[in-house]
Write a protein that holds these residues in place. Structure first.
Motif, PDB file in Angstrom:
ATOM      1  N   LYS A  10      65.643   4.302   0.069  1.00 45.49           N
ATOM      2  CA  LYS A  10      65.502   4.804  -1.305  1.00 45.49           C
ATOM      3  C   LYS A  10      66.777   5.485  -1.775  1.00 45.49           C
ATOM      4  N   GLU A  11      67.436   6.153  -0.857  1.00 44.43           N
ATOM      5  CA  GLU A  11      68.717   6.792  -1.131  1.00 44.43           C
ATOM      6  C   GLU A  11      69.702   6.409  -0.040  1.00 44.43           C
ATOM      7  N   ILE A  12      70.970   6.379  -0.396  1.00 47.36           N
ATOM      8  CA  ILE A  12      72.012   6.058   0.579  1.00 47.36           C
ATOM      9  C   ILE A  12      72.970   7.242   0.639  1.00 47.36           C
ATOM     10  N   GLU A  13      73.023   7.859   1.816  1.00 49.81           N
ATOM     11  CA  GLU A  13      73.866   9.051   1.969  1.00 49.81           C
ATOM     12  C   GLU A  13      75.337   8.724   1.775  1.00 49.81           C
ATOM     13  N   SER A  14      75.794   7.630   2.374  1.00 47.71           N
ATOM     14  CA  SER A  14      77.209   7.272   2.239  1.00 47.71           C
ATOM     15  C   SER A  14      77.410   5.778   2.421  1.00 47.71           C
ATOM     16  N   ILE A  15      78.442   5.265   1.769  1.00 46.98           N
ATOM     17  CA  ILE A  15      78.839   3.862   1.877  1.00 46.98           C
ATOM     18  C   ILE A  15      80.321   3.814   2.202  1.00 46.98           C
TER      19      ILE A  15
END
Length: 296
Positions: free
Chosen positions: A80-85
């Motif tokens: 649902k959320e992505i902390e880092s890419i």
């Protein structure tokens, strides 16, 4: 008998933390102490999802034509959320899925190698970062990225002095861009995995000079989709992976992975996983042991 029972119990404990998808459509809880690394099925491109204690991180995002599939695979894994890419370098087969990620998920942090590209995809990438007010940082050798408590990504490349067409065997713009890919080594307790982006032999030479035996990793995400321009004999002998994952598309026009690369890996007794044949490959580890699961 007691030993066998204990092994089965440990296997259940290790697997229980993974966000793996099963035929019934359910997935395991990702809040446990197992790190799950899924190399996704994005055709002739690259995208990996790292999940740990309910947090999500990505290394590369696939290409434009795999956007719908990328979103589906992430949703199946309850993202649902992505902390880092981390975008290893600004080629379309690594950056191409970002547009869809911006629209479908809350993203907290983006990292890249700071190398620009003069095309609409890259300009839109920068535009969306600003539009969604996302923090962006450039990574260089020695930087550290963390995912929760315990998962550590050590950036090994590129150096502050980037590789140019003047100091690489592959004297092309694309060759230098590949060699400036972000290379990072994930560690979780005693487990390690090396992500190579599209780094080629010139970058490998620098890595060998800078780190030597520190490159040793349990799993290798093979550089440049298994091209013969990467994965030199010396490099593979130094990394000494037990397993290697090659992200490539079925019937791709580059004939990746090249026979030379496969022969080197086989000679070193490395277990080879190929996304074009195996589907999504998920590595899961409790920090002591690791195992791999193929989609098919």
């Amino acid at each position: 008998m007691f030993f066998l029972e204990m092994c089965l119990i440990l296997a259940v404990i290790v697997i229980a933390g993974c966000g793996r998808v099963h035929p019934g459509g359910s997935s395991f809880d990702t809040a446990g102490d197992t790190v799950c690394i899924s190399v996704l099925h994005v055709g002739q491109a690259d995208a990996a999802l790292i999940q740990y204690r309910g947090k999500n991180m990505m290394i590369d995002t696939g290409d434009v034509d795999s956007r719908a599939s990328l979103i589906k695979q992430l949703q199946e894994r309850r993202v649902k959320e992505i902390e880092s890419i981390i975008i290893t370098h600004p080629h379309g087969d690594h950056l191409g899925g970002m547009s869809a990620l911006f629209k479908n998920f809350k993203i907290h942090q983006i990292y890249d190698n700071g190398v620009s590209s003069n095309n609409a995809m890259y300009r839109n990438y920068l535009k969306h970062i600003k539009e969604y007010n996302i923090s962006r940082s450039v990574l260089r050798k020695g930087d550290i990225v963390v995912l929760g408590e315990g998962i550590r990504f050590e950036v090994l490349s590129p150096r502050n002095t980037l590789i140019s067409t003047e100091n690489t065997e592959n004297e092309t713009r694309n060759g230098a861009a590949n060699d400036n890919s972000i290379v990072c080594r994930l560690t979780y307790k005693n487990f390690s995995m090396l992500f190579m982006g599209d780094a080629q032999k010139e970058a490998e030479k620098r890595l060998l000079a800078d780190y030597g035996s520190h490159l040793k990793s349990d799993v290798l995400k093979v550089g440049h989709h298994g091209s013969k321009t990467s994965s030199s004999v010396t490099f593979i002998k130094t990394v000494r992976p037990m397993a290697a994952i090659i992200s490539c598309g079925a019937g791709n026009r580059y004939n990746f992975p090249h026979t030379e690369t496969l022969q080197i890996l086989k000679k070193e007794s490395v277990q080879i996983f190929r996304i074009d044949r195996d589907g999504i490959v998920t590595i899961y580890s409790d920090g002591v042991k690791f195992n791999a699961e193929k989609e098919h």
